[in-house]
Design a protein around this motif. Structure first.
Motif, mmCIF file in Angstrom:
data_model
loop_
_atom_site.group_PDB
_atom_site.id
_atom_site.type_symbol
_atom_site.label_atom_id
_atom_site.label_comp_id
_atom_site.label_asym_id
_atom_site.label_seq_id
_atom_site.Cartn_x
_atom_site.Cartn_y
_atom_site.Cartn_z
ATOM 1 N N HIS A 384 -11.386 2.899 4.150
ATOM 2 C CA HIS A 384 -11.389 1.946 5.264
ATOM 3 C C HIS A 384 -12.741 1.256 5.380
ATOM 4 O O HIS A 384 -13.228 0.992 6.481
ATOM 5 C CB HIS A 384 -11.010 2.675 6.559
ATOM 6 N N LEU A 385 -13.329 0.945 4.221
ATOM 7 C CA LEU A 385 -14.564 0.161 4.214
ATOM 8 C C LEU A 385 -14.267 -1.252 4.685
ATOM 9 O O LEU A 385 -13.207 -1.805 4.380
ATOM 10 C CB LEU A 385 -15.163 0.110 2.810
ATOM 11 N N LEU A 407 -12.492 -0.996 -5.250
ATOM 12 C CA LEU A 407 -12.592 -1.141 -3.803
ATOM 13 C C LEU A 407 -11.214 -1.352 -3.170
ATOM 14 O O LEU A 407 -11.121 -1.699 -1.996
ATOM 15 C CB LEU A 407 -13.489 -2.338 -3.453
ATOM 16 N N SER A 408 -10.168 -1.151 -3.923
ATOM 17 C CA SER A 408 -8.824 -1.546 -3.494
ATOM 18 C C SER A 408 -8.308 -0.713 -2.335
ATOM 19 O O SER A 408 -8.737 0.423 -2.104
ATOM 20 C CB SER A 408 -7.845 -1.435 -4.669
ATOM 21 N N VAL A 422 -4.445 -1.924 3.848
ATOM 22 C CA VAL A 422 -5.568 -2.741 3.390
ATOM 23 C C VAL A 422 -6.890 -2.009 3.606
ATOM 24 O O VAL A 422 -7.099 -1.371 4.639
ATOM 25 C CB VAL A 422 -5.576 -4.088 4.147
ATOM 26 N N GLN A 423 -7.755 -2.102 2.616
ATOM 27 C CA GLN A 423 -9.167 -1.749 2.808
ATOM 28 C C GLN A 423 -9.891 -3.071 3.063
ATOM 29 O O GLN A 423 -10.124 -3.849 2.136
ATOM 30 C CB GLN A 423 -9.745 -1.032 1.600
ATOM 31 N N PRO A 424 -10.254 -3.370 4.310
ATOM 32 C CA PRO A 424 -10.578 -4.751 4.687
ATOM 33 C C PRO A 424 -11.989 -5.206 4.347
ATOM 34 O O PRO A 424 -12.741 -5.655 5.211
ATOM 35 C CB PRO A 424 -10.346 -4.726 6.208
ATOM 36 N N ALA A 448 -7.582 -5.222 -5.166
ATOM 37 C CA ALA A 448 -6.217 -5.301 -4.650
ATOM 38 C C ALA A 448 -6.166 -4.818 -3.207
ATOM 39 O O ALA A 448 -6.843 -3.858 -2.833
ATOM 40 C CB ALA A 448 -5.273 -4.460 -5.512
ATOM 41 N N ALA A 449 -5.348 -5.486 -2.395
ATOM 42 C CA ALA A 449 -5.133 -5.098 -0.994
ATOM 43 C C ALA A 449 -6.445 -4.931 -0.241
ATOM 44 O O ALA A 449 -6.700 -3.915 0.405
ATOM 45 C CB ALA A 449 -4.300 -3.815 -0.918
ATOM 46 N N THR A 450 -7.284 -5.945 -0.320
ATOM 47 C CA THR A 450 -8.559 -5.927 0.398
ATOM 48 C C THR A 450 -8.705 -7.092 1.368
ATOM 49 O O THR A 450 -9.771 -7.275 1.959
ATOM 50 C CB THR A 450 -9.748 -5.964 -0.591
ATOM 51 N N GLY A 451 -7.653 -7.895 1.538
ATOM 52 C CA GLY A 451 -7.712 -9.003 2.481
ATOM 53 C C GLY A 451 -8.351 -10.261 1.944
ATOM 54 O O GLY A 451 -8.776 -11.131 2.713
ATOM 55 N N LEU A 452 -8.394 -10.418 0.621
ATOM 56 C CA LEU A 452 -9.009 -11.607 0.022
ATOM 57 C C LEU A 452 -8.178 -12.855 0.288
ATOM 58 O O LEU A 452 -6.952 -12.835 0.197
ATOM 59 C CB LEU A 452 -9.137 -11.452 -1.492
#
Length: 719
Positions: A384-385, A407-408, A422-424, A448-452
């Motif tokens: 949850h970074l 960092l996904s 998501v790891q935002p 992946a799944a980081t809110g880009l």
């Protein structure tokens, strides 16, 4: 008649280029395809034999599709180069391959590694029956065995051929032990084995070590299921010889979870107690690699907690490690910070801290540590970074040789039925890494799944620091567009693989992507779960990079017959090995179950190197298949025809036919048009992504503030 525009390939140069590049399973398939198309001359085959000797045997793998084609009666001269078999299809509604019999199939007699897959009792039984005929076999891997396999393991334990093995995995620390017990594996004493690695339940590992059967054992995966097992295992003096240990404590169960909500997880006191007992007494003097893994529970995790981590720290083992993997444990920032303080930061080379409820507080602990001069591999995925944490890792931690960064977040599976966690780190985090002093050595980056959004994509693609990047994963992000100005982005010079699945890309974006003229190293592209139609397919067919691709994933797009025909008729995909054209039954524009795929897809000239193709309609929620891409009469005719190309025969002869509905009316496609349009995740994709990001940011905030909120009162709505 259609005229194909084909590329003339210098196969000697092609083979030399592959052999000179990094070993991979996909590269091995490409090498074999080039050999076959070159006519497999003896000199080239001999050269490949010689040069492949330096590749790991596991990279020289015959995938499921080769084995399925072999069952359907199709062989190829490159089988003699194979050293590893993968029998599991891992595809919806497609059956695993059977284990070939080396007594009648000379193609597999050189195999050294067998991955039998999960719940593979029938394949393990076939192996036990033919064990002595696998003369070169050195490694066996099988997962999901249950107490119903007791007699089978007893037979395996008695096989004399076991003395030749160097690796045996009957248990994986990925298993949760919730539903099935494990049968014992107790080979009789006698001649010492060559075994250097074993994956077993703790009592079985204790038996092997104390019996003197495995004097060369240096690596173990082990599941510990109670306090007594932990204590007995810790008492084995032979542990002192281990260089690598992967351990999972499965001593208790909880199972409570809030439905579809992230939560801290369930700390299992019995796991903590067993972990304390083991690490307080075990002699791990030679250990260099340690893995401790819990289990997934909904959108959380279950296993040992901070007490268990304190026990690991207290043992002193962390300071001697070059590799540490902690995964799926409800521990949080304070425990992780303690781990980072206890590592020898000048020694550690690989560090995985995945799914541990880490937040930006953990990133601050990294920054306090200052430098990791030998760290090559860092995985902080599924935590949850936020942007601040990603920025701290990029700017305030010195990692001068870092090659792999993950960092996904959690991708969540099919977007129709799953949901990413998501790891935002977002665009700001991506931009920080695009300009980081640590970026210059990166060869792989998973975002992946980081809110880009498109801004994060642009920052990464235009970075001059990422000048060695070979793999970029962007999947499950609200990117929303692919700007045309990225056609000359610096990162194209080195990229080998790009994953842009579920990024909200449409025809305009694919046309922009396809203006990229030079991507000299690119071999694999995934555009699954986007909205690519006929126009986008035509752009891909004309893309300058298409002739060099080995893998193209167009799963669940909306290409239509025109798009499929454009791809097939271009003749450009000369090197393509694997092509995924499946659709989900809830795709609002899915083809009918009984719809015939374009005939050009069957033409060998369309994709002359292909060794795997996937067509038709699937139901990913029920793990079922409703069509093969052909109506029933055509499917049956093609499956049995000797002229059917091998990869199509492999596909059609290994379908799970029980749920096929490819001989009915196309109106039988799942749901009405209105229902499917409403259910299709594309309808509210942007809104859903925004919700996922907001939930992730709120959860991270609560974890930082200490508002864990778990476990809830027994009267709350949990299951």
């Amino acid at each position: 008649m259609l005229q194909y525009v084909t590329t003339v390939i210098d196969y000697d140069a092609e083979i030399e280029r592959i052999l000179g590049g990094p070993p991979s399973k996909l590269a091995f398939r490409a090498l074999c395809a080039a050999l076959v198309r070159a006519g497999s001359p003896a000199g080239l085959v001999s050269l490949c034999h010689e040069r492949l000797a330096s590749w790991p045997d596991r990279m020289r793998e015959a995938p499921w599709s080769w084995l399925a084609a072999l069952e359907a009666g199709h062989t190829k001269p490159t089988w003699e180069l194979v050293r590893s078999l993968q029998l599991r299809s891992a595809r919806t509604g497609i059956l695993d391959a059977a284990l070939p019999d080396p007594r009648s199939r000379s193609e597999v007699r050189g195999v050294t590694h067998l991955d039998l897959g999960w719940y593979a009792s029938d394949r393990l039984a076939a192996l036990v029956e033919t064990m002595e005929s696998w003369e070169d076999l050195r490694s066996i891997q099988v997962g999901g065995l249950t107490d119903m396999d007791g007699a089978l393991l007893t037979r395996l334990a008695g096989r004399a051929a076991l003395v030749r093995l160097e690796s045996l995995d009957l248990v994986s620390v990925r298993e949760d032990m919730w539903h099935f017990k494990k049968p014992p594996f107790r080979p009789p004493g006698g001649q010492a084995w060559r075994l250097r690695h074993a994956g077993l339940r703790a009592p079985d590992l204790v038996h092997l070590m104390r019996s003197g059967l495995v004097p060369d054992l240096r690596s173990a995966d082990v599941l510990v299921c109670d306090f007594g097992e932990a204590r007995d295992l810790a008492g084995c003096a032979e542990l002192a010889r281990l260089e690598r240990l992967s351990i999972g404590f499965r001593c208790g169960k909880n199972g409570r979870q809030p439905l579809w909500k992230p939560y801290f997880g369930n700390v299992i006191d019995q796991d903590d107690e067993a972990c304390e007992a083991f690490f307080a007494c075990a002699d791990l003097a030679s250990l260099r690699s340690l893995t401790v893994r819990g289990t997934a529970m909904g959108l959380g995790r279950e296993g040992l907690g901070a007490r268990g981590i304190d026990a690991v720290i207290g043992s002193g083992v962390l300071r001697q490690l070059t590799e540490l993997n902690l995964e799926l444990l409800p521990v949080g920032d304070a425990a992780i910070s303690g781990v980072l303080e206890s590592l020898d930061r000048g020694r550690i080379e690989r560090l995985k801290l995945a799914d541990l409820v880490a937040t930006d507080v953990t990133a601050a602990a990294f920054a306090a540590a200052g430098a990791f001069p030998r760290l090559r591999h860092l995985d902080v995925s599924r935590n949850h970074l936020g942007a601040k944490g990603a920025q701290q890792l990029a700017a305030d931690v010195r990692m001068p040789v870092l090659e792999h960064l993950d960092l996904s977040g959690r991708e969540g599976g099919s977007p129709y039925y799953g949901r990413p966690e998501v790891q935002p780190v977002g665009d700001a985090g991506a931009a920080a890494w695009a300009s980081s002093p640590n970026a210059g050595t990166l060869t792989y980056l998973n975002m992946a799944a980081t809110g880009l959004t498109v801004n994060g994509l642009t920052a990464l693609m235009t970075s001059e620091r990422l000048h060695r990047l070979g793999g970029l994963d962007l999947a499950c992000n609200p990117v929303g567009s692919w700007p045309a100005h990225l056609r000359d982005a610096p990162v194209w010079r080195t990229l080998r693989t790009v994953d842009a699945a579920d990024c909200g890309l449409g025809d305009d974006d694919i046309e922009a992507l396809a203006t990229t003229v030079s991507a000299p190293c690119l071999h694999s592209v995934s555009l699954a779960y986007n909205t690519i139609g006929p126009r986008g397919a035509r752009a891909l067919a004309a893309w300058a990079a298409l002739p060099q691709l080995w893998e193209l994933n167009l799963h669940d797009n909306v290409l239509g017959d025109d798009g499929l025909t454009a791809l097939a008729s271009s003749g450009a995909a000369q090197r393509l090995l694997e092509l995924d054209l499946e659709q989900d039954c809830w795709n609002a524009h899915a083809r009918g179950n009984a719809t015939q795929s374009p005939a050009l897809l069957l033409d060998r000239a369309a994709f002359p190197s292909l060794d795997a193709i996937f067509l038709g309609i699937v139901d990913e929620y029920h793990d079922a298949r409703y069509s093969s891409g052909f109506p029933s009469p055509s499917r049956q005719e093609l499956a049995s025809a000797p002229t059917t190309r091998p990869e199509l025969a492999a596909f059609l002869t290994h379908l799970d036919v029980e749920q096929l509905d490819d001989d009915g009316d196309d109106a039988d496609t799942e749901g009405s048009d209105d229902e499917r349009a409403e259910y299709d995740f594309r309808t509210e994709r942007a809104v859903r992504h925004a919700e996922f990001i907001a939930v992730a940011q709120d959860f991270a905030r609560r974890m930082i503030e200490g508002d864990i909120g778990w476990p809830p009162p027994l009267t709350s709505d949990t299951s």
